[in-house]
Scaffold this motif. Sequence first.
Motif, PDB file in Angstrom:
ATOM      1  N   LYS A   1      39.772  47.444  50.784  1.00  0.00           N
ATOM      2  CA  LYS A   1      40.255  46.939  52.077  1.00  0.00           C
ATOM      3  C   LYS A   1      39.544  47.629  53.224  1.00  0.00           C
ATOM      4  O   LYS A   1      39.098  46.973  54.180  1.00  0.00           O
TER       5      LYS A   1
ATOM      6  N   THR B   1      44.065  43.288  53.256  1.00  0.00           N
ATOM      7  CA  THR B   1      44.977  44.039  54.124  1.00  0.00           C
ATOM      8  C   THR B   1      46.430  43.718  53.799  1.00  0.00           C
ATOM      9  O   THR B   1      47.268  44.620  53.661  1.00  0.00           O
ATOM     10  N   VAL B   2      46.731  42.433  53.651  1.00  0.00           N
ATOM     11  CA  VAL B   2      48.102  42.015  53.372  1.00  0.00           C
ATOM     12  C   VAL B   2      48.515  42.420  51.956  1.00  0.00           C
ATOM     13  O   VAL B   2      49.606  42.981  51.748  1.00  0.00           O
TER      14      VAL B   2
ATOM     15  N   ARG C   1      49.820  46.162  59.871  1.00  0.00           N
ATOM     16  CA  ARG C   1      49.766  46.762  58.536  1.00  0.00           C
ATOM     17  C   ARG C   1      49.428  48.255  58.618  1.00  0.00           C
ATOM     18  O   ARG C   1      50.071  49.090  57.986  1.00  0.00           O
TER      19      ARG C   1
ATOM     20  N   VAL D   1      41.316  40.369  55.640  1.00  0.00           N
ATOM     21  CA  VAL D   1      42.712  40.091  55.983  1.00  0.00           C
ATOM     22  C   VAL D   1      43.553  39.953  54.714  1.00  0.00           C
ATOM     23  O   VAL D   1      44.671  40.486  54.637  1.00  0.00           O
TER      24      VAL D   1
ATOM     25  N   VAL E   1      47.783  41.241  62.618  1.00  0.00           N
ATOM     26  CA  VAL E   1      48.075  41.476  61.199  1.00  0.00           C
ATOM     27  C   VAL E   1      47.520  42.826  60.747  1.00  0.00           C
ATOM     28  O   VAL E   1      48.211  43.619  60.096  1.00  0.00           O
TER      29      VAL E   1
ATOM     30  N   GLY F   1      48.876  46.142  51.590  1.00  0.00           N
ATOM     31  CA  GLY F   1      50.041  46.581  52.355  1.00  0.00           C
ATOM     32  C   GLY F   1      51.338  46.340  51.606  1.00  0.00           C
ATOM     33  O   GLY F   1      52.214  47.210  51.549  1.00  0.00           O
ATOM     34  N   LEU F   2      51.461  45.163  50.998  1.00  0.00           N
ATOM     35  CA  LEU F   2      52.659  44.864  50.206  1.00  0.00           C
ATOM     36  C   LEU F   2      52.762  45.783  48.997  1.00  0.00           C
ATOM     37  O   LEU F   2      53.858  46.240  48.631  1.00  0.00           O
TER      38      LEU F   2
END
Length: 282
Positions: free
Chosen positions: A158, A192-193, A132, A189, A128, A196-197
Amino acid sequence: MTGVPASAAGGSGATPARGGKLGAAAVNQASLWNIANLLTMARLVLVPGFVVLLLHDGGYDPAWRSIAWAAFAIAMITDVFDGHLARKYNLVTDFGKIADPIADKAIMGAALICLSYLGDLPWWVTGVILFRELGITLMRFWVIRHGVIPASRGGKMKTLAQGTAVGMYVLALTGPLATLRFWVMAVAVVLTVVTGLDYVRQAVVLRRQGLRAEKAAVAHEAAEHAEAALESAKDEGRATRKASRGASHGASHGAGTAGSASEGPGGAERVSGNRGAAEAER
């Protein structure tokens, strides 16, 4: 590369050598070997050393893992300072723009892969995070001609969370600290997600705005060309009409002159005849 004073770039401030090419080469070399780029290079060199230290003796020796953590911590600290120094002292170079993100991804990727290889960290976490980071790097190239997306507060959080969590996993922690590092990695995590979005959203918006701006610029340029062509056609029409009027005036003037010349001898005979008749009557 940006122009950098010799003193700031690590030079002595001496007078450039004679000869344009030699002087330019000296300036380029000095600007490359500045403190910010040296820190980036040191971080790149630390990557293989960090891997050797972490995997030494099977990767489970607490002493060697502590040394590996020290190398990882130094890499993370230099990541903070090289960018700050480059911006503050105008030491930004093309090499730094390319090498800095590579060094960041290299040290973080090496740590994640090694930890997953040792069984300390699930592979899906590594996947993941790396997906990213690599995806965002590629997306930067996708939108770079339209603009640059500035670093957000979430992105900085992050980076801090990832560095802290990975550092805790590098250390051979047990007990409550081992539980704490699990939750720190979970936060990393999630950030990070989410970031990233958000970056993808900003990149899509920036690209759309850039495409609209390009279309507007093309339409404006086409309108200017059309207006210029219309003005040119009007000028040509006015010039043609003026030339036509000049030719017509010249032709009428020539005809009048020719008529006067043809009537000249006859008029003289009539005047002579009138004079003769007058004298006969007398």
